[in-house]
Design an enzyme around this catalytic site. Structure first.
Site, mmCIF file in Angstrom:
data_model
loop_
_atom_site.group_PDB
_atom_site.id
_atom_site.type_symbol
_atom_site.label_atom_id
_atom_site.label_comp_id
_atom_site.label_asym_id
_atom_site.label_seq_id
_atom_site.Cartn_x
_atom_site.Cartn_y
_atom_site.Cartn_z
ATOM 1 N N CYS A 18 0.840 -1.200 0.000
ATOM 2 C CA CYS A 18 0.000 0.000 0.000
ATOM 3 C C CYS A 18 0.872 1.245 0.000
ATOM 4 O O CYS A 18 2.101 1.159 0.038
ATOM 5 C CB CYS A 18 -0.944 0.006 1.202
ATOM 6 S SG CYS A 18 -0.073 0.211 2.769
ATOM 7 N N CYS A 21 3.656 1.658 2.531
ATOM 8 C CA CYS A 21 4.927 0.962 2.238
ATOM 9 C C CYS A 21 5.840 1.869 1.425
ATOM 10 O O CYS A 21 7.031 2.014 1.731
ATOM 11 C CB CYS A 21 4.670 -0.324 1.440
ATOM 12 S SG CYS A 21 3.720 -1.564 2.314
ATOM 13 N N CYS A 86 45.367 -16.143 -18.405
ATOM 14 C CA CYS A 86 45.868 -16.503 -17.070
ATOM 15 C C CYS A 86 44.942 -15.949 -16.004
ATOM 16 O O CYS A 86 43.956 -15.262 -16.305
ATOM 17 C CB CYS A 86 47.276 -15.958 -16.864
ATOM 18 S SG CYS A 86 47.329 -14.140 -16.919
ATOM 19 N N CYS A 89 44.034 -12.290 -16.004
ATOM 20 C CA CYS A 89 42.956 -11.872 -16.933
ATOM 21 C C CYS A 89 41.598 -11.968 -16.244
ATOM 22 O O CYS A 89 40.801 -11.033 -16.279
ATOM 23 C CB CYS A 89 42.959 -12.755 -18.183
ATOM 24 S SG CYS A 89 44.442 -12.615 -19.177
ATOM 25 N N ASP A 502 7.522 28.381 -32.054
ATOM 26 C CA ASP A 502 8.633 28.840 -32.887
ATOM 27 C C ASP A 502 8.220 28.596 -34.339
ATOM 28 O O ASP A 502 7.599 27.586 -34.640
ATOM 29 C CB ASP A 502 9.891 28.028 -32.532
ATOM 30 C CG ASP A 502 11.065 28.399 -33.409
ATOM 31 O OD1 ASP A 502 11.360 29.598 -33.509
ATOM 32 O OD2 ASP A 502 11.663 27.499 -34.010
ATOM 33 N N ASP A 699 12.379 23.510 -31.402
ATOM 34 C CA ASP A 699 13.091 22.321 -31.847
ATOM 35 C C ASP A 699 13.973 21.715 -30.768
ATOM 36 O O ASP A 699 14.623 20.701 -30.994
ATOM 37 C CB ASP A 699 13.920 22.613 -33.109
ATOM 38 C CG ASP A 699 15.003 23.662 -32.865
ATOM 39 O OD1 ASP A 699 15.242 23.980 -31.685
ATOM 40 O OD2 ASP A 699 15.594 24.145 -33.837
ATOM 41 N N ASP A 703 16.070 26.726 -29.302
ATOM 42 C CA ASP A 703 15.099 27.364 -28.405
ATOM 43 C C ASP A 703 15.275 26.939 -26.952
ATOM 44 O O ASP A 703 14.384 27.163 -26.134
ATOM 45 C CB ASP A 703 13.680 27.013 -28.860
ATOM 46 C CG ASP A 703 13.445 27.392 -30.305
ATOM 47 O OD1 ASP A 703 13.725 28.545 -30.655
ATOM 48 O OD2 ASP A 703 13.012 26.533 -31.092
#
Length: 804
Positions: A18, A21, A86, A89, A502, A699, A703
Site C-alpha cells: 500500500c 509501504c 591466465c 585476466c 517557434d 526544436d 530554443d
C-alpha cells in the site's frame, strides 16, 4: 556537492502492499547519508534515487530497502568469455565488472571461461556488461541468448493464484457453515462436521498462517521499523477474529453441544481469501498499466545479421556493437541506429514519427532501430546500440515519467502515511463504544465491529489512485509519440493557457523549397540552366533550388566554370552560356536591367518568400523563389488549440513582413518578429508576467533558453537526445496536432486522477462510519476493500483507450 556530480539509480522493488509501504521506503532512504532524493512508485513498483557516489553506493541503498522488509529485483546472467590467458585476466575482468554501476556481484571462472553476473536490470543490460568486457580487451557473449528473463510480476501473479485457489478450497466449508447461520437461509443443508469448532480450526489455521503469512511478515517488518501499513490492519483484524474463535473453541471443551458455539473462523479465512483475490486482480491490472513499455520494447528486432571477419553471422541484438556492418533484407526490422553504407530503400518510420508514408533512404542517410525496411537490401553501419538508440531513449523517458510523482500525489502520500495509526485508534474506539454502551459486555459483537473498521479502512486505493493514472496516461501518450518527462509535467500541462510556437521547423517544415518560377524562356530549359548553375553551391537556398528542379524531372547539365559571390549570388558557365543568379545588388553590379520583375519580386517577398533574379548572357531571363513552406497540418492544429481556449503566439527571427505573411496563412492572431534566440526567453517571461501559463514549442536546440523558462517546454522533432534534455515534453511527430494531443491527454489524466482520489477518499470516509455503526459485516468489508483497489486501477486503465 554540485548537482551534476549526483548519480541516479532505479530499482524494481517487491513486497509493497500500500501507499504506506512506499512512503516508508522513501523515508528510510532519505535518512541515509548521501541521498539527495528518493521517490517510490507503488503502482510501478519502482524507486528512483538520487545519491552522492562519494558517500554511498547502490549496494548500500539496496541493503537499506531489504532492511526495511522489502526486496530489490536483480537478474543473473552467464557469459562465455574469450581471450583470457591466465588468472590475472580473470581477476581483471572480475574487478572491472564489479566496479560497473548496477552490478551486485560478478564472478569469473578462468577454467570454464565463464562469467556469472548478478545485476540490477533497471540500471544495466547484458549489452552493457558485454561492452565492459570488450573495453577491458576480451570477448563476451551471453551463454543463453534465447533465454528471456521472467517478469517478477508474472511470478507474483502465479504465486497469488495458487494461494487463492488453496484459500478458496479451505474457506468454502467455513462459508457454507456461515450461510447456514442466517434465519432466511436455514433451509440450506449444513453437515454437522462443518459446524464443529475443531474442524473449522483445522481449515482456518492454514489460511491464517500459511496463506495469510505474508500479512504477518509484512506487518512485523513495518512495526519493527516504527511504521504501519495495510498489512498491519489485515493482520490485526484477522488475528482478532481467529484468536477469539480459538479461545471460544477451547472454552467449549466439556460442553455437551460445543459445536453450536458462535465462532468467527470464517470471518478471518474469507477476509484473507478476498484480500488475496483483490491482490491478484490488482497485480494483473498493474501489469496491464505498463503495457506501453512492453509495446515499445516489442518493437525491437531480436537478432541482427552482421559481418564478422568477412562472414555473415546472426547474433542477438545485445551483441551488436558500434561500428558493426549489418545487413537488412526487405521486410525486416532495422536492429539498431546506423548509417546506410550500401543500398537504397523506403523505410517505414511510423513507429517513431507517426507518418504512414515510407521515407526514401540512400547511402549516407541515417536509419533508426526498430523501423522497417520496406523494399531494398541495405548494408548499414551501426552508430548507436543498446541504451543509446533512439528507441531506448524513448523507453527511458517513458519509464522515468511513469516512475516520477505528480504534485497531486504528495497529498495522498501524506494522508496514507498517518492513516493506519488513525484507523487503529478508530477501531479501538469503535470496540469500546460497542462493548461499553451499545451492547454492554458483548465481546463478540464489539469485536466484529472492530474487525470491520480495520478492514474497510485499508488505504490501498488511496495509494494507487495517482500512480496508476500517471502510468496509463503517459504510456498511452507515448504510443502517439508524446513523451512526458515526468509526472509533474503531465500534471502541469493541463494548466497551460498560452502556447508559443517557434516558426521555423514548428509551424513550417524548416527547409526551403522551390515555390515560384517566372520566365519568358522555355520553363524547362530555364530551370535546367538555373539548377545546373546552383548545383555547385552549398548555400541552403541553392540546395532547395536544385532539389526542387530535380523533383520536376529536369535533367541538369555540366558546369564548366563556377564562382560564388558572397552576399550577392553566383556566376556559372552552363553549356557555353554565362549565368548570374542572385540579389538585386548582383544585377545592379553587372548592369542588368531587371525592372520587369520588380513588382513580382516585391509581392513574393511580402508573402515571406526569397526571390532570386536570373540573367543569361548579360540579359535578364526571369526569377525563381523559394520559401519555407507551412506544414500541411499547421492550420488545422492551430485552430484546434484556439478551440481548446488557448492563446496562440508565433515567435520568429524573421522580418515583420515574413512573420505577418506566415501568421496570416495559419490564422495566428499574435506574432512576435525579429527575435534573436536569446530574446525568445524574455518574450516568454513577458507573457508569464501577464499571468499566463506558457507552453513553449520549439526544436529543443536553438530554443533551449525559452524551453527552460516556459512553464512547459515542448520539443517538436524526431526525439533526439538534445531535444529530450531541453524540453519537459518531446513530441516525436513533426505535427502541431501533437501539442493539442499532449494538452488533451494531460487534462484527461488529471480528471482521471481526481476521480480516483474522490472515490478513494470518499470510500474510506463513508466506509469507516458504516462499519463502525454495525452495517457492514467483516467479510463484506473485505470484499469492498478489495473492490475499491481494483476499481481505481480499472478506472485508470480507461486512459489506455483514449482516442487522440
Amino acid at each position: 556537492m554540485e548537482a551534476n556530480e549526483m548519480k541516479e539509480t532505479n530499482m524494481q522493488i517487491t513486497g509493497m502492499t500500500c501507499a504506506a509501504c512506499a512512503t516508508r521506503i522513501e523515508k528510510g532512504l532519505r535518512k541515509l547519508e548521501g541521498i539527495e532524493e528518493a521517490n517510490v512508485n507503488l503502482a510501478l513498483e519502482r524507486s528512483s534515487v538520487k545519491y552522492d557516489p562519494q558517500v554511498i553506493n547502490v549496494e548500500a541503498i539496496q541493503k537499506k530497502v531489504r532492511d526495511l522488509g522489502y526486496d530489490v529485483v536483480t537478474e543473473k546472467a552467464e557469459f562465455d568469455i574469450t581471450g583470457m590467458t591466465c588468472a590475472a585476466c580473470s581477476a581483471r575482468i572480475e574487478k572491472g565488472l564489479n566496479k560497473l554501476e548496477g552490478v551486485t556481484i560478478a564472478n569469473v571462472n578462468l577454467a570454464l571461461e565463464k562469467a556469472t553476473v548478478e545485476y540490477n536490470p533497471t540500471e544495466l543490460s547484458t549489452t552493457d556488461i558485454i561492452k565492459k568486457v570488450q573495453a577491458l580487451g576480451y570477448g563476451a557473449r551471453t551463454k543463453d541468448p534465447g533465454k528471456e528473463s521472467v517478469d517478477h510480476r508474472e511470478k507474483e501473479i502465479k504465486k497469488q493464484t495458487v494461494k487463492f485457489i488453496f484459500s478458496v478450497l479451505l474457506s468454502l466449508p467455513l462459508l457454507w457453515a456461515m450461510v447456514g447461520h442466517f434465519e432466511f437461509t436455514s433451509f440450506i443443508y449444513v453437515p454437522d462436521l462443518f459446524m464443529n469448532p475443531w474442524f473449522q480450526l483445522t481449515l482456518a489455521t492454514p489460511v491464517q498462517f500459511i496463506i495469510g503469512g505474508q500479512f504477518y511478515i509484512s506487518a512485523f517488518k513495518a512495526l519493527k521499523n516504527k511504521s504501519a501499513n495495510m498489512d498491519v490492519l489485515v493482520a490485526l483484524g484477522t488475528s482478532a477474529a481467529y484468536f477469539y474463535s480459538l479461545y471460544l473453541s477451547i472454552d467449549s471443551i466439556g460442553m455437551h453441544a460445543g459445536h453450536t458455539v458462535e465462532l468467527y473462523y470464517e470471518t478471518s479465512a474469507i477476509l484473507i481469501t478476498l484480500i488475496i483475490l483483490g491482490k491478484l486482480f490488482e497485480a494483473k491490472a498493474k501489469g496491464r498499466s505498463s503495457e506501453a513499455i512492453k509495446k515499445l520494447m516489442g518493437l525491437q528486432a531480436k537478432t541482427a545479421i552482421v559481418e564478422r571477419e568477412g562472414v555473415e553471422v546472426e547474433i542477438p541484438l545485445e551483441e551488436v556493437v558500434s561500428g558493426d556492418i549489418f545487413h537488412v533484407k526487405p521486410g525486416e526490422k532495422i536492429p539498431v541506429d546506423g548509417v546506410i553504407t550500401e543500398g537504397f530503400s523506403a523505410i517505414d518510420e511510423s513507429m517513431l514519427t507517426g507518418e504512414s508514408v515510407p521515407v526514401d533512404k540512400n547511402v549516407g542517410d541515417d536509419v533508426i532501430g526498430a523501423t522497417i525496411n520496406k523494399n531494398g537490401f541495405l548494408k548499414v553501419k551501426a552508430t548507436k546500440v543498446g541504451k543509446d538508440t533512439a528507441l531506448a531513449q524513448i523507453i527511458k523517458v517513458v519509464e522515468e515519467a511513469q516512475g516520477s510523482k505528480a504534485p497531486i500525489q504528495r497529498l495522498a502520500d501524506k494522508i496514507s502515511g498517518i492513516f493506519v495509526p488513525i484507523v487503529v485508534g478508530l477501531a479501538v474506539l469503535t470496540f469500546l463504544v460497542w462493548f461499553i454502551f451499545v451492547t454492554p459486555g458483548n465481546f463478540a459483537e464489539s469485536l466484529e465491529k472492530l474487525i470491520a473498521v480495520l478492514v474497510i479502512a485499508c488505504p490501498c486505493a488511496l495509494g494507487l489512485a495517482t500512480p496508476t493514472s500517471i502510468m496509463a496516461g503517459s504510456g498511452r501518450a507515448a504510443e502517439f509519440g508524446i513523451l512526458f518527462k515526468g509526472g509533474e509535467h503531465l500534471e502541469m500541462t493541463h494548466r497551460i493557457t498560452a502556447v508559443v510556437l517557434d516558426k521555423t521547423g514548428t509551424v513550417t517544415n524548416g527547409t526551403p523549397v522551390l515555390t515560384d518560377v517566372f520566365t519568358e524562356m522555355n520553363e524547362a530549359e530555364f530551370l535546367a540552366l538555373v539548377g545546373s548553375a546552383e548545383r555547385k553551391s552549398e548555400h541552403p537556398l541553392a540546395v532547395a533550388l536544385v532539389e526542387g528542379i530535380k523533383g520536376r524531372g529536369i535533367e541538369l547539365k555540366d558546369v564548366s566554370d563556377f564562382e560564388a559571390i558572397p552576399g550577392y549570388g553566383i556566376r556559372a558557365i552552363v553549356g557555353g552560356q554565362e549565368l548570374y543568379v542572385g540579389t538585386r545588388k548582383l544585377m545592379g553590379l553587372k548592369d542588368i536591367d531587371f525592372s520587369p520583375a520588380v513588382e513580382q519580386m516585391n509581392g513574393l517577398e511580402k508573402e515571406g518568400k526569397t526571390a532570386m533574379l536570373v540573367a543569361v548572357d548579360g540579359q535578364f531571363a526571369g526569377l525563381v523563389a523559394v520559401a519555407d513552406t507551412i506544414k500541411d497540418t499547421s492550420v488545422a492544429a492551430i485552430k484546434r488549440l484556439k478551440d481548446m481556449g488557448l492563446d496562440v503566439y508565433m515567435i520568429t527571427g524573421d522580418n515583420e513582413e515574413t512573420a505577418k505573411a506566415i501568421a496570416k496563412k495559419v490564422e495566428i492572431d499574435h506574432y512576435i518578429a525579429e527575435v534573436l534566440p536569446e530574446g525568445k526567453a524574455n518574450e516568454v517571461k513577458k507573457l508569464q508576467a501577464q499571468g499566463k501559463r506558457v507552453a513553449m514549442v520549439g526544436d529543443g536546440i536553438n530554443d533551449a533558453p525559452a524551453l527552460a523558462v516556459a512553464d512547459i517546454g515542448m520539443a517538436i522533432g524526431t526525439g533526439t537526445d538534445v531535444a529530450m534534455e531541453a524540453a519537459d515534453i518531446t513530441l516525436i511527430r513533426g505535427d502541431l496536432n501533437s501539442i493539442a494531443d499532449a494538452i488533451f491527454m494531460s487534462r484527461k489524466t488529471i480528471r482521471n486522477i481526481q476521480q480516483n482520489l474522490f472515490w478513494a477518499f470518499g470510500y474510506n470516509t463513508l466506509g469507516i462510519p458504516i462499519a463502525a455503526v454495525g452495517f457492514l459485516a467483516p467479510w463484506l468489508a473485505g470484499a469492498a476493500m478489495a473492490f475499491s483497489s481494483v476499481s481505481v486501477v480499472l478506472n485508470a486503465l480507461r486512459l489506455q483507450k483514449v482516442k487522440l
